[in-house]
Design an enzyme around this catalytic site. Structure first.
Site, PDB file in Angstrom:
ATOM      1  N   GLN A  46      48.912  37.892  35.971  1.00  0.00           N
ATOM      2  CA  GLN A  46      47.971  39.002  35.818  1.00  0.00           C
ATOM      3  C   GLN A  46      48.214  40.116  36.837  1.00  0.00           C
ATOM      4  O   GLN A  46      47.711  41.218  36.684  1.00  0.00           O
ATOM      5  CB  GLN A  46      46.535  38.461  35.939  1.00  0.00           C
ATOM      6  CG  GLN A  46      46.210  37.520  34.795  1.00  0.00           C
ATOM      7  CD  GLN A  46      44.885  36.801  34.941  1.00  0.00           C
ATOM      8  OE1 GLN A  46      44.771  35.820  35.671  1.00  0.00           O
ATOM      9  NE2 GLN A  46      43.864  37.271  34.245  1.00  0.00           N
ATOM     10  N   ARG A 101      42.783  34.371  46.856  1.00  0.00           N
ATOM     11  CA  ARG A 101      43.274  33.325  45.971  1.00  0.00           C
ATOM     12  C   ARG A 101      44.410  33.869  45.110  1.00  0.00           C
ATOM     13  O   ARG A 101      44.227  34.855  44.392  1.00  0.00           O
ATOM     14  CB  ARG A 101      42.107  32.854  45.098  1.00  0.00           C
ATOM     15  CG  ARG A 101      42.454  31.819  44.063  1.00  0.00           C
ATOM     16  CD  ARG A 101      41.152  31.342  43.377  1.00  0.00           C
ATOM     17  NE  ARG A 101      41.434  30.461  42.259  1.00  0.00           N
ATOM     18  CZ  ARG A 101      41.343  30.831  40.979  1.00  0.00           C
ATOM     19  NH1 ARG A 101      40.948  32.043  40.646  1.00  0.00           N
ATOM     20  NH2 ARG A 101      41.618  29.967  40.020  1.00  0.00           N
ATOM     21  N   HIS A 145      48.511  28.483  36.619  1.00  0.00           N
ATOM     22  CA  HIS A 145      47.464  29.338  36.052  1.00  0.00           C
ATOM     23  C   HIS A 145      47.971  29.801  34.665  1.00  0.00           C
ATOM     24  O   HIS A 145      48.406  30.934  34.502  1.00  0.00           O
ATOM     25  CB  HIS A 145      47.228  30.521  37.007  1.00  0.00           C
ATOM     26  CG  HIS A 145      45.941  31.262  36.782  1.00  0.00           C
ATOM     27  ND1 HIS A 145      44.933  31.335  37.725  1.00  0.00           N
ATOM     28  CD2 HIS A 145      45.499  31.984  35.731  1.00  0.00           C
ATOM     29  CE1 HIS A 145      43.929  32.067  37.259  1.00  0.00           C
ATOM     30  NE2 HIS A 145      44.252  32.478  36.057  1.00  0.00           N
ATOM     31  N   ASN A 190      44.389  25.777  37.037  1.00  0.00           N
ATOM     32  CA  ASN A 190      43.260  26.679  36.848  1.00  0.00           C
ATOM     33  C   ASN A 190      42.628  26.495  35.472  1.00  0.00           C
ATOM     34  O   ASN A 190      43.336  26.412  34.467  1.00  0.00           O
ATOM     35  CB  ASN A 190      43.738  28.129  36.952  1.00  0.00           C
ATOM     36  CG  ASN A 190      42.616  29.112  36.667  1.00  0.00           C
ATOM     37  OD1 ASN A 190      41.695  29.256  37.464  1.00  0.00           O
ATOM     38  ND2 ASN A 190      42.657  29.780  35.520  1.00  0.00           N
ATOM     39  N   GLU A 191      41.299  26.455  35.426  1.00  0.00           N
ATOM     40  CA  GLU A 191      40.569  26.351  34.156  1.00  0.00           C
ATOM     41  C   GLU A 191      41.235  25.390  33.185  1.00  0.00           C
ATOM     42  O   GLU A 191      41.530  25.739  32.030  1.00  0.00           O
ATOM     43  CB  GLU A 191      40.380  27.729  33.496  1.00  0.00           C
ATOM     44  CG  GLU A 191      39.311  28.540  34.173  1.00  0.00           C
ATOM     45  CD  GLU A 191      38.938  29.849  33.462  1.00  0.00           C
ATOM     46  OE1 GLU A 191      39.326  30.047  32.298  1.00  0.00           O
ATOM     47  OE2 GLU A 191      38.245  30.666  34.092  1.00  0.00           O
ATOM     48  N   ASN A 330      35.020  28.225  37.921  1.00  0.00           N
ATOM     49  CA  ASN A 330      34.964  29.615  37.460  1.00  0.00           C
ATOM     50  C   ASN A 330      33.696  29.757  36.633  1.00  0.00           C
ATOM     51  O   ASN A 330      33.409  28.911  35.790  1.00  0.00           O
ATOM     52  CB  ASN A 330      36.187  29.967  36.610  1.00  0.00           C
ATOM     53  CG  ASN A 330      37.481  29.898  37.420  1.00  0.00           C
ATOM     54  OD1 ASN A 330      37.456  29.656  38.622  1.00  0.00           O
ATOM     55  ND2 ASN A 330      38.601  30.117  36.760  1.00  0.00           N
ATOM     56  N   TYR A 332      31.033  32.711  34.694  1.00  0.00           N
ATOM     57  CA  TYR A 332      30.711  34.097  34.336  1.00  0.00           C
ATOM     58  C   TYR A 332      29.363  34.254  33.654  1.00  0.00           C
ATOM     59  O   TYR A 332      28.657  35.215  33.873  1.00  0.00           O
ATOM     60  CB  TYR A 332      31.806  34.690  33.430  1.00  0.00           C
ATOM     61  CG  TYR A 332      33.124  34.861  34.143  1.00  0.00           C
ATOM     62  CD1 TYR A 332      33.401  36.014  34.862  1.00  0.00           C
ATOM     63  CD2 TYR A 332      34.080  33.854  34.131  1.00  0.00           C
ATOM     64  CE1 TYR A 332      34.603  36.165  35.551  1.00  0.00           C
ATOM     65  CE2 TYR A 332      35.280  33.995  34.825  1.00  0.00           C
ATOM     66  CZ  TYR A 332      35.534  35.156  35.528  1.00  0.00           C
ATOM     67  OH  TYR A 332      36.706  35.299  36.218  1.00  0.00           O
ATOM     68  N   GLU A 398      36.086  31.811  40.707  1.00  0.00           N
ATOM     69  CA  GLU A 398      35.983  33.077  39.983  1.00  0.00           C
ATOM     70  C   GLU A 398      34.539  33.304  39.589  1.00  0.00           C
ATOM     71  O   GLU A 398      33.870  32.385  39.129  1.00  0.00           O
ATOM     72  CB  GLU A 398      36.825  33.083  38.689  1.00  0.00           C
ATOM     73  CG  GLU A 398      38.315  33.012  38.927  1.00  0.00           C
ATOM     74  CD  GLU A 398      39.117  33.076  37.621  1.00  0.00           C
ATOM     75  OE1 GLU A 398      38.585  33.515  36.575  1.00  0.00           O
ATOM     76  OE2 GLU A 398      40.297  32.661  37.657  1.00  0.00           O
ATOM     77  N   TRP A 441      36.041  37.573  41.241  1.00  0.00           N
ATOM     78  CA  TRP A 441      37.101  37.936  40.314  1.00  0.00           C
ATOM     79  C   TRP A 441      36.868  39.375  39.918  1.00  0.00           C
ATOM     80  O   TRP A 441      35.813  39.683  39.408  1.00  0.00           O
ATOM     81  CB  TRP A 441      37.089  37.031  39.076  1.00  0.00           C
ATOM     82  CG  TRP A 441      38.263  37.305  38.175  1.00  0.00           C
ATOM     83  CD1 TRP A 441      38.283  38.094  37.056  1.00  0.00           C
ATOM     84  CD2 TRP A 441      39.600  36.798  38.338  1.00  0.00           C
ATOM     85  NE1 TRP A 441      39.545  38.106  36.516  1.00  0.00           N
ATOM     86  CE2 TRP A 441      40.367  37.337  37.278  1.00  0.00           C
ATOM     87  CE3 TRP A 441      40.218  35.970  39.276  1.00  0.00           C
ATOM     88  CZ2 TRP A 441      41.735  37.047  37.132  1.00  0.00           C
ATOM     89  CZ3 TRP A 441      41.555  35.697  39.125  1.00  0.00           C
ATOM     90  CH2 TRP A 441      42.302  36.236  38.052  1.00  0.00           C
ATOM     91  N   PHE A 457      37.878  43.668  35.619  1.00  0.00           N
ATOM     92  CA  PHE A 457      36.947  43.010  36.535  1.00  0.00           C
ATOM     93  C   PHE A 457      37.121  43.462  37.981  1.00  0.00           C
ATOM     94  O   PHE A 457      36.456  42.944  38.867  1.00  0.00           O
ATOM     95  CB  PHE A 457      37.164  41.490  36.498  1.00  0.00           C
ATOM     96  CG  PHE A 457      36.692  40.816  35.243  1.00  0.00           C
ATOM     97  CD1 PHE A 457      37.411  40.920  34.051  1.00  0.00           C
ATOM     98  CD2 PHE A 457      35.524  40.067  35.240  1.00  0.00           C
ATOM     99  CE1 PHE A 457      36.983  40.281  32.891  1.00  0.00           C
ATOM    100  CE2 PHE A 457      35.080  39.430  34.089  1.00  0.00           C
ATOM    101  CZ  PHE A 457      35.819  39.545  32.917  1.00  0.00           C
TER     102      PHE A 457
END
Ligand SMILES: *[C@@H]1O[C@H](CO)[C@@H](O)[C@H](O)[C@H]1NC(C)=O
Ligand SMILES: *[C@@H]1O[C@H](CO)[C@@H](O)[C@H](O)[C@H]1NC(C)=O
Ligand SMILES: *[C@@H]1O[C@H](CO)[C@@H](O)[C@H](O)[C@H]1NC(C)=O
Ligand SMILES: *[C@@H]1O[C@H](CO)[C@@H](O)[C@H](O)[C@H]1NC(C)=O
Ligand SMILES: *[C@@H]1O[C@H](CO)[C@@H](O)[C@H](O)[C@H]1NC(C)=O
Length: 510
Positions: A46, A101, A145, A190-191, A330, A332, A398, A441, A457
């Site tokens: 990213q 991170r 990730h 990650n996730e 994480n 949201y 996040e 994040w 974000f």
């Protein structure tokens, strides 16, 4: 990573609800323990760009983005962090970040997934880590990730094969050996839950596999999600065993595992919806966290997934149980859960069908491209983890607000979101949550998981029309900087000791 909550086939309906703001209104950095860390973060694909420079080879995310997904965007250039990291770290200093991170691009460090190290990749990560540390910013590093080397996907199906255990462990060994003298906080995957569901049940993220041939050219949703999740857990445990046997005594670091969480509320108070809400927690949290703490999948998941979910041998169960030093979270947004037993019967059903419930995101009057401000969701997740898993150490890896990219720099919705969620974090901490750190994040507007460069974000806007990709500070960056002002970035080490209370299953929702 983000706006992943648009689960195709699971969702979604917009309800108009009053926006409930919980949390402490007035607080400062000094209300949090001195060794609690506040930071921000990004991930390799990213942020870095330089996708085919200096020996990097493609990952599954490159392939997926280049086949027209990610809203037509890709990470070939992204924020060009590969070249601009020093300037960005100066911005991090101005933002008073205590920690940052990052993730390592496996295919930059070891281009074919195994074999020789790419010296230029090694050099980049050494420089990045050194620069963070010399600026007093503690690095937290994720090993994977969503960006498995494409070579391993092609060779044996990546996470669908047990062969991944050996290659992932060898890659982790290189990372611990080369960077572990300076990096103390590691996350394997990650996730992991959303990677498996998005990548193998719904086909909306790399590697883009699912049963529906109108959307996916390959895959089988019925069993692959569970197989990928299973191999991720085994690979994670193998990496933790390696770290504990070979590095932990000398390097004194910690290895955790990261999942995506939503806070779930029952759609109605009918018993079916209350039970469905617990089931949603079992599927989204318990599926991968129960094995790490208790050594096996939750009963509800095993019951509904039947023979399509692999079983652990006694030895594997023992190896996985207790194989985390912390849980990375994480978070949201918040959703309602409505019982929906009929989808369980669906042909070729996988995770989404086995869940037997509809997940309905709460939106209220909030514009579609923003999250509603429901900070009690973060509190709820932290309480849930505390009560169900014996108060293991937790990092919020996040949390943040989405807005349209390239909108105003005056991003008040993001400030309001952070203000509320960090207040809720403090509430949870005060009620005994073992949360150790918080990473907003994200630092720069980067490539977003589902929406490419459509939404963002970041604390900083990155002008993609400018050949220098100039960064512009948003109001939220100034807000965070002023919140963190005055804290001396001492490089103090956070002790991530084990939780103290006895894990009690399913105490929370009764
Ligand atoms: C997918 O796997 C299931 C078993 O989990 C099997 O019954 C089904 O036939 C497979 N579907 C395809 C398209 O291969
Ligand atoms: C899923 O099930 C199908 C049908 O039994 C099988 O052919 C396939 O190999 C399974 N997938 C994996 C990754 O094991
Ligand atoms: C369920 O019951 C609780 C407690 O009485 C109440 O606060 C809540 O609003 C109810 N939820 C719904 C969806 O009716
Ligand atoms: C960003 O905004 C500027 C000014 O409104 C516009 O000229 C440009 O095309 C936009 N860029 C993107 C990538 O949307
Ligand atoms: C605070 O923590 C205690 C002990 O875990 C728990 O029983 C209680 O429900 C929590 N309070 C709230 C408001 O969450």
């Amino acid at each position: 990573m983000s706006e992943i909550s648009l689960y195709i086939g699971l969702l979604s309906l917009v309800l108009h609800l009053p926006v409930a703001v919980h949390g402490v209104d007035h607080y400062s950095r000094t209300d949090f323990p001195a060794d609690f860390v506040f930071g921000s973060g990004t991930s390799a694909y990213q942020y870095e760009g330089a996708a085919s420079e200096d020996g990097r080879s493609p990952s599954i995310w490159d392939t997926f983005a280049h086949s027209g997904h990610t809203n037509g965007a890709n990470g070939d250039i992204a924020c060009d962090g590969y070249h601009k990291y020093k300037d960005d770290i100066q911005l991090m200093v101005e933002t008073n970040l205590e920690a940052f991170r990052i993730s390592i691009s496996w295919s930059r460090l070891i281009p074919n997934g195994r074999g020789p190290i790419n010296q230029k990749g090694l050099h980049y990560y050494n420089n990045l880590i050194d620069e963070l540390i010399s600026c007093g910013i503690q690095p937290h590093v994720t090993l994977n990730h969503i960006d498995l080397p494409q070579a391993l996907e092609d060779e044996y199906g990546g996470w669908l094969s047990r062969k991944i255990l050996k290659d992932f462990t060898a890659y982790a060994d290189v990372c611990f050996r080369e960077f572990g003298d300076r990096v103390l906080y590691w996350t394997t995957v990650n996730e992991a839950n959303i990677f498996a569901v998005g990548g193998y049940d719904q086909g909306i993220i790399a590697p883009g596999r699912c049963s529906d041939r109108t959307r996916c050219s390959w895959g089988n949703s019925s069993n692959e999600t569970y197989i990928a999740g299973h191999n991720i857990l085994l690979a994670h445990a193998a990496v933790v065993r390696l770290y504990r046997a070979k590095y932990q005594a000398i390097q004194k670091g910690y290895v955790g595992f990261n999942i995506y969480t939503m806070w779930f509320e029952p759609y109605t108070n009918a018993t079916e919806d209350l039970i469905a809400t617990q089931r949603a927690n079992d599927f989204f949290i318990g599926w991968l966290i129960d094995p790490l703490i208790f050594g096996d999948y939750p009963e509800t998941v095993k019951k509904n997934a039947q023979t399509r979910i692999p079983t652990f041998t006694k030895l594997e169960s023992e190896q996985i149980k207790g194989s985390v030093d912390f849980i990375g979270v994480n978070h949201y947004t918040t959703a309602f859960v409505k019982d929906n037993p009929s989808i369980l019967e669906a042909d070729n059903g996988g995770f989404s069908a086995d869940l037997a419930a509809q997940i309905i995101e709460q939106q209220g009057d909030t514009p579609q491209d923003q999250y509603p401000v429901l900070p009690s969701g973060l509190y709820g997740v932290l309480e849930y983890l505390k009560q169900v898993y014996g108060n293991q150490p937790v990092y919020i890896h996040e949390n943040g607000q989405m807005t349209r990219r390239n909108g105003t720099l005056n991003d008040t919705p993001r400030v309001e979101y952070f203000q509320a969620y960090i207040g809720s974090l403090l509430d949870a901490l005060r009620n005994g949550s073992n949360v150790k750190g918080y990473f907003a994040w994200t630092f720069l507007d980067g490539l977003e998981l589902l929406d490419g460069y459509g939404t963002s974000f970041g604390f900083y806007y990155v002008d993609l029309d400018d050949k220098d990709l100039r960064r512009y500070q948003k109001l939220s960056a100034r807000w965070y900087a002023s919140f963190l002002k005055g804290k001396t970035r001492s490089n103090s080490i956070t002790e991530v000791g084990k939780g103290t209370s006895v894990p009690l299953r399913y105490q929370f929702i009764q």
